[in-house]
Design an enzyme around this catalytic site. Sequence first.
Site, mmCIF file in Angstrom:
data_model
loop_
_atom_site.group_PDB
_atom_site.id
_atom_site.type_symbol
_atom_site.label_atom_id
_atom_site.label_comp_id
_atom_site.label_asym_id
_atom_site.label_seq_id
_atom_site.Cartn_x
_atom_site.Cartn_y
_atom_site.Cartn_z
ATOM 1 N N HIS A 1 -8.383 102.007 -39.075
ATOM 2 C CA HIS A 1 -6.934 102.462 -39.055
ATOM 3 C C HIS A 1 -6.944 102.986 -39.820
ATOM 4 O O HIS A 1 -5.607 102.820 -41.409
ATOM 5 C CB HIS A 1 -5.870 101.348 -39.132
ATOM 6 C CG HIS A 1 -4.752 101.308 -39.116
ATOM 7 N ND1 HIS A 1 -4.413 103.285 -38.370
ATOM 8 C CD2 HIS A 1 -3.150 100.937 -38.573
ATOM 9 C CE1 HIS A 1 -2.592 103.011 -37.979
ATOM 10 N NE2 HIS A 1 -2.115 102.006 -38.198
ATOM 11 N N ASP B 1 -1.776 90.974 -42.296
ATOM 12 C CA ASP B 1 -1.064 92.296 -41.422
ATOM 13 C C ASP B 1 -1.567 90.909 -40.195
ATOM 14 O O ASP B 1 -1.600 90.003 -40.936
ATOM 15 C CB ASP B 1 -2.377 92.742 -40.519
ATOM 16 C CG ASP B 1 -2.288 93.805 -39.660
ATOM 17 O OD1 ASP B 1 -1.628 93.631 -39.220
ATOM 18 O OD2 ASP B 1 -3.238 94.664 -39.663
ATOM 19 N N ARG C 1 -4.111 106.437 -30.507
ATOM 20 C CA ARG C 1 -4.584 105.058 -29.865
ATOM 21 C C ARG C 1 -4.740 104.600 -29.278
ATOM 22 O O ARG C 1 -4.672 104.801 -28.806
ATOM 23 C CB ARG C 1 -2.906 105.091 -30.303
ATOM 24 C CG ARG C 1 -2.934 103.448 -30.905
ATOM 25 C CD ARG C 1 -1.967 103.164 -31.284
ATOM 26 N NE ARG C 1 -1.796 102.976 -32.805
ATOM 27 C CZ ARG C 1 -0.624 102.259 -34.329
ATOM 28 N NH1 ARG C 1 0.179 101.514 -33.159
ATOM 29 N NH2 ARG C 1 -0.710 102.816 -35.241
ATOM 30 N N CYS D 1 1.115 96.931 -43.281
ATOM 31 C CA CYS D 1 1.208 97.782 -42.729
ATOM 32 C C CYS D 1 2.366 98.020 -41.627
ATOM 33 O O CYS D 1 2.558 98.917 -41.312
ATOM 34 C CB CYS D 1 -0.255 98.332 -42.015
ATOM 35 S SG CYS D 1 -0.773 96.723 -40.699
ATOM 36 N N GLN E 1 -4.038 104.494 -41.796
ATOM 37 C CA GLN E 1 -2.665 103.576 -42.580
ATOM 38 C C GLN E 1 -3.120 103.215 -43.825
ATOM 39 O O GLN E 1 -2.581 103.024 -45.363
ATOM 40 C CB GLN E 1 -2.787 102.171 -41.838
ATOM 41 C CG GLN E 1 -1.478 100.965 -42.918
ATOM 42 C CD GLN E 1 -0.414 101.160 -42.748
ATOM 43 O OE1 GLN E 1 -0.109 101.633 -41.525
ATOM 44 N NE2 GLN E 1 0.509 101.709 -43.823
ATOM 45 N N ARG F 1 3.001 107.370 -44.662
ATOM 46 C CA ARG F 1 2.403 107.525 -43.893
ATOM 47 C C ARG F 1 2.550 108.897 -43.561
ATOM 48 O O ARG F 1 1.652 109.657 -42.886
ATOM 49 C CB ARG F 1 2.564 106.729 -42.430
ATOM 50 C CG ARG F 1 1.826 105.257 -42.299
ATOM 51 C CD ARG F 1 0.825 105.551 -42.280
ATOM 52 N NE ARG F 1 0.232 105.808 -41.055
ATOM 53 C CZ ARG F 1 0.458 105.447 -39.936
ATOM 54 N NH1 ARG F 1 0.662 103.930 -39.535
ATOM 55 N NH2 ARG F 1 -0.255 105.594 -38.790
HETATM 56 N N1 NVA Z 1 -3.501 95.416 -36.693
HETATM 57 C C1 NVA Z 1 -2.206 95.100 -36.310
HETATM 58 C C2 NVA Z 1 -2.478 96.681 -36.810
HETATM 59 C C3 NVA Z 1 -0.860 97.020 -36.108
HETATM 60 C C4 NVA Z 1 -0.247 98.563 -36.307
HETATM 61 C C5 NVA Z 1 -3.400 96.091 -34.485
HETATM 62 O O1 NVA Z 1 -3.894 96.444 -34.510
HETATM 63 O O2 NVA Z 1 -2.125 96.023 -33.850
HETATM 64 N N1 CP Z 2 1.666 100.550 -39.608
HETATM 65 C C1 CP Z 2 1.452 101.070 -37.909
HETATM 66 O O1 CP Z 2 0.694 101.708 -37.177
HETATM 67 O O2 CP Z 2 2.585 100.669 -37.010
HETATM 68 P P1 CP Z 2 2.921 101.697 -36.369
HETATM 69 O O3 CP Z 2 2.437 100.412 -35.402
HETATM 70 O O4 CP Z 2 4.476 101.417 -35.940
HETATM 71 O O5 CP Z 2 2.476 102.653 -35.282
#
Ligand code: NVA
Ligand code: CP
Length: 311
Positions: A133, A225, A106, A265, A136, A293
């Site tokens: 992502h 989101d 990540r 998500c 997800q 997930r």
């Molecule tokens: N779009 C959000 C998703 C978090 C799971 C982010 O990138 O923070």
């Molecule tokens: N939806 C998701 O990826 O959640 P986290 O940021 O908690 O991993």
Amino acid sequence: MRHPIRHFLQFNDLTADEHAWIFQRAAWIKRKFKAYEPYRPLSDRTLAMIFEKASTRTRVSFEAGMYQLGGSVVHLTTGDSQLGRAEPIEDSARVISRMVDLVMIRTYGQDKIARFAEYSRVPVINGLTNEFHPCQILADIFTFIEHRGSIAGKTVAWVGDGNNMANTWLQAAELLGFTVHVSTPRGYEIDEQLAVGPDGASTSSYKIYSNPLDACRGADLVTTDVWTSMGYEAENEERRKAFADWRVDPEMMQAAAPDALFMHCLPAHRGEEVEAEVIDGPQSVVWDEAENRMHVQKALMEFLLLGRVAD
Ligand code: NVA
Ligand code: CP
């Protein structure tokens, strides 16, 4: 002979047929999990998880999932590894991938994960970047299939930021044959080139709407989101103003198909991108979505390490 390495950096790194395989394996793996039947095809395999941004679901789902498959995990963050002290990503990739069988990352830019994958001896999975992502969206489509059957030919309404989730929905629509109705505030549009590629998309895979209510009309799934994704916190105040009308509310759910689902998500901010009545209401499947997930990622890890195994 070693199999050629497959990575999952974007949704379309796998074919439609491979996605169908993973959905079917995820259902089988989930059934076994629910029946407390052990399934440990990855014993002695190790997953390295590298987090440069915060996480709850991604960490727990990969970590629990890998242990359930019989393997083990190593958890690294920028703060507690040399990654945060400017060791080149290529060197980190070379070293880490000599010791583990699979890597989940990540991070911020997609270029970083692509560089890591280029120098990795083992498959690399995108656990979220600024651009995509894909894990997800795997879970979201699997959840849709569980509740409503095939997503082919259906309509998904995207209300909110043209972010990593939106881009990945667009890729999935093009690959799996459904339509996304996209509504973002001005200035926060999706990057169509990034999402659907230089050749463009089929005419039916997405449509842009300036009004979020119009995007929801007749949709089989309404999803949104956070207004401010990780890494964009400096824009928070500006975004709160720009996104004020992009809040999924009961009127939008009413405009959608009568059996429409709601997904997010997570993490969610009730009263910002979604009203509590919607996310906590009867059409919401966010808890199944979060749990799934783990099941889809178990199927993904099995596929990347073992290929198409027989039941
Ligand atoms: N779009 C959000 C998703 C978090 C799971 C982010 O990138 O923070
Ligand atoms: N939806 C998701 O990826 O959640 P986290 O940021 O908690 O991993």
